[in-house]
Design a protein around this motif. Structure first.
Motif, PDB file in Angstrom:
ATOM      1  N   GLU A 198      50.138  42.223  32.465  1.00  0.00           N
ATOM      2  CA  GLU A 198      50.421  40.941  31.825  1.00  0.00           C
ATOM      3  C   GLU A 198      49.246  39.994  31.963  1.00  0.00           C
ATOM      4  O   GLU A 198      48.491  40.061  32.927  1.00  0.00           O
ATOM      5  CB  GLU A 198      51.646  40.286  32.474  1.00  0.00           C
ATOM      6  CG  GLU A 198      52.920  40.363  31.670  1.00  0.00           C
ATOM      7  CD  GLU A 198      52.934  39.430  30.460  1.00  0.00           C
ATOM      8  OE1 GLU A 198      51.963  38.668  30.253  1.00  0.00           O
ATOM      9  OE2 GLU A 198      53.934  39.471  29.725  1.00  0.00           O
ATOM     10  N   ASP A 199      49.118  39.094  30.983  1.00  0.00           N
ATOM     11  CA  ASP A 199      48.096  38.048  31.077  1.00  0.00           C
ATOM     12  C   ASP A 199      48.708  36.656  31.165  1.00  0.00           C
ATOM     13  O   ASP A 199      48.012  35.701  31.505  1.00  0.00           O
ATOM     14  CB  ASP A 199      47.154  38.100  29.878  1.00  0.00           C
ATOM     15  CG  ASP A 199      47.821  37.603  28.597  1.00  0.00           C
ATOM     16  OD1 ASP A 199      48.951  38.060  28.302  1.00  0.00           O
ATOM     17  OD2 ASP A 199      47.239  36.762  27.899  1.00  0.00           O
ATOM     18  N   VAL A 218      46.060  40.589  33.942  1.00  0.00           N
ATOM     19  CA  VAL A 218      44.882  40.792  33.101  1.00  0.00           C
ATOM     20  C   VAL A 218      44.325  39.405  32.781  1.00  0.00           C
ATOM     21  O   VAL A 218      44.908  38.650  32.005  1.00  0.00           O
ATOM     22  CB  VAL A 218      45.245  41.559  31.820  1.00  0.00           C
ATOM     23  CG1 VAL A 218      43.985  41.856  30.998  1.00  0.00           C
ATOM     24  CG2 VAL A 218      45.977  42.864  32.160  1.00  0.00           C
ATOM     25  N   ASP A 219      43.218  39.076  33.402  1.00  0.00           N
ATOM     26  CA  ASP A 219      42.720  37.697  33.387  1.00  0.00           C
ATOM     27  C   ASP A 219      41.792  37.466  32.204  1.00  0.00           C
ATOM     28  O   ASP A 219      40.565  37.542  32.326  1.00  0.00           O
ATOM     29  CB  ASP A 219      42.005  37.400  34.702  1.00  0.00           C
ATOM     30  CG  ASP A 219      41.627  35.929  34.836  1.00  0.00           C
ATOM     31  OD1 ASP A 219      42.158  35.119  34.054  1.00  0.00           O
ATOM     32  OD2 ASP A 219      40.810  35.598  35.715  1.00  0.00           O
ATOM     33  N   GLN A 234      47.399  42.520  41.812  1.00  0.00           N
ATOM     34  CA  GLN A 234      45.947  42.523  41.651  1.00  0.00           C
ATOM     35  C   GLN A 234      45.625  41.911  40.293  1.00  0.00           C
ATOM     36  O   GLN A 234      46.463  41.897  39.383  1.00  0.00           O
ATOM     37  CB  GLN A 234      45.374  43.931  41.770  1.00  0.00           C
ATOM     38  CG  GLN A 234      45.775  44.867  40.648  1.00  0.00           C
ATOM     39  CD  GLN A 234      45.237  46.285  40.841  1.00  0.00           C
ATOM     40  OE1 GLN A 234      45.968  47.232  40.693  1.00  0.00           O
ATOM     41  NE2 GLN A 234      43.967  46.417  41.169  1.00  0.00           N
ATOM     42  N   VAL A 235      44.417  41.381  40.186  1.00  0.00           N
ATOM     43  CA  VAL A 235      43.972  40.738  38.951  1.00  0.00           C
ATOM     44  C   VAL A 235      42.628  41.334  38.560  1.00  0.00           C
ATOM     45  O   VAL A 235      41.727  41.477  39.404  1.00  0.00           O
ATOM     46  CB  VAL A 235      43.844  39.207  39.135  1.00  0.00           C
ATOM     47  CG1 VAL A 235      43.243  38.569  37.880  1.00  0.00           C
ATOM     48  CG2 VAL A 235      45.206  38.591  39.440  1.00  0.00           C
ATOM     49  N   VAL A 236      42.502  41.692  37.295  1.00  0.00           N
ATOM     50  CA  VAL A 236      41.246  42.236  36.783  1.00  0.00           C
ATOM     51  C   VAL A 236      40.911  41.544  35.468  1.00  0.00           C
ATOM     52  O   VAL A 236      41.796  41.058  34.764  1.00  0.00           O
ATOM     53  CB  VAL A 236      41.319  43.760  36.551  1.00  0.00           C
ATOM     54  CG1 VAL A 236      41.567  44.491  37.866  1.00  0.00           C
ATOM     55  CG2 VAL A 236      42.400  44.112  35.531  1.00  0.00           C
ATOM     56  N   THR A 237      39.642  41.504  35.148  1.00  0.00           N
ATOM     57  CA  THR A 237      39.232  40.972  33.853  1.00  0.00           C
ATOM     58  C   THR A 237      39.024  42.090  32.844  1.00  0.00           C
ATOM     59  O   THR A 237      38.982  41.842  31.641  1.00  0.00           O
ATOM     60  CB  THR A 237      37.926  40.165  33.980  1.00  0.00           C
ATOM     61  OG1 THR A 237      36.900  41.001  34.539  1.00  0.00           O
ATOM     62  CG2 THR A 237      38.130  38.950  34.870  1.00  0.00           C
TER      63      THR A 237
END
Length: 252
Positions: A198-199, A218-219, A234-237
């Motif tokens: 999700e963003d 999803v950043d 966790q956050v990823v670009t």
């Protein structure tokens, strides 16, 4: 970990806009045109006021069903309209009419401007399916199938929960977890066996309240801290950074 996911993960549930595709520009333009029309019609003034998307705009729109966005905007501006019905005409007279108005504007823009696919998600989907993971799209968008069909991504999903299905099954929109839970059920998986991608902050809240096994933020909008605060594990670009992830979840 495989693909950055905990052992025991059997399915991946993906939001549409901002994760699989990027139609934010198209959506924003359609909302701006709709809100401008409402302001000209209902607010006191000389009719020249315009709606300018800003920080609060994302909170009103992002991840929520279209009709809830209309309700939020009307409430903030002190504009009272009757609900109307989902199958009523597109107009500025009712909540559902405004929702359909925006939908028609979005349709027209989508036909002329198209939808941009997020290549990193396409790569991740291919890798996940290659590993035998089930995949589903979970979104409140009623345009989901046509968007993905146009993008050539329709065959990458084992289950679909979109705005059309949600309305038929009477599923509440995000931040409620109903759409994600329905996607997990359609895949035959327990939420604890599913990872959510999700963003939007409303989507984060939905995944957290649904007690899903893993939540990837999803950043796309540089809001990593907020994504973590709303429940991301966790956050990823860029999702391709997870394709080679092992152990700690960092690229091998």
């Amino acid at each position: 970990m495989v693909l950055g996911l905990p052992n025991g993960t059997r399915a991946c549930l993906f939001d549409l806009d901002g994760v699989i595709t990027d139609t934010a520009t198209v959506h924003t333009a359609a909302w701006e045109e709709t809100f401008d029309a409402l302001l000209r019609r209902y607010e006191v003034g000389d009719g020249s006021r315009r709606f300018v998307p800003g920080t609060g705009f994302a909170g009103i729109v992002d991840g929520r069903p279209r009709v809830d966005t209309v309700r939020s905007f009307l409430s903030e501006r002190g504009i009272e309209l009757p609900e109307g019905t989902p199958d009523g005409p597109a107009d500025l007279e009712t909540v559902h009419g405004v929702s359909r108005w925006q939908s028609d504007l979005f349709d027209a823009r989508l036909r002329t401007e198209g939808a941009e696919v997020c290549d990193d998600t396409m790569d991740y989907l291919t890798a996940a399916r290659g590993r035998g993971l089930l995949t589903a799209v979970a979104t409140s968008s009623v345009h989901c199938r046509e968007i993905l069909r146009a993008a050539g991504a329709e065959t990458l999903f084992d289950a679909w929960i979109d705005g059309v299905v949600a309305a038929r099954r009477h599923l509440r929109g995000k931040p409620h977890p109903d759409i994600f839970l329905a996607a997990a059920r359609d895949l035959g998986q327990h939420p604890s066996e599913c990872a959510v991608f999700e963003d939007a902050l409303a989507g984060m809240d939905a995944a957290r309240s649904g007690r899903f096994g893993w939540v990837v933020g999803v950043d796309r909008a540089r809001q990593a801290d907020a994504l973590y605060a709303h429940g991301a594990n966790q956050v990823v670009t860029d999702l391709t950074t997870l394709i080679g992830a092992t152990g700690s979840g960092l690229p091998a």
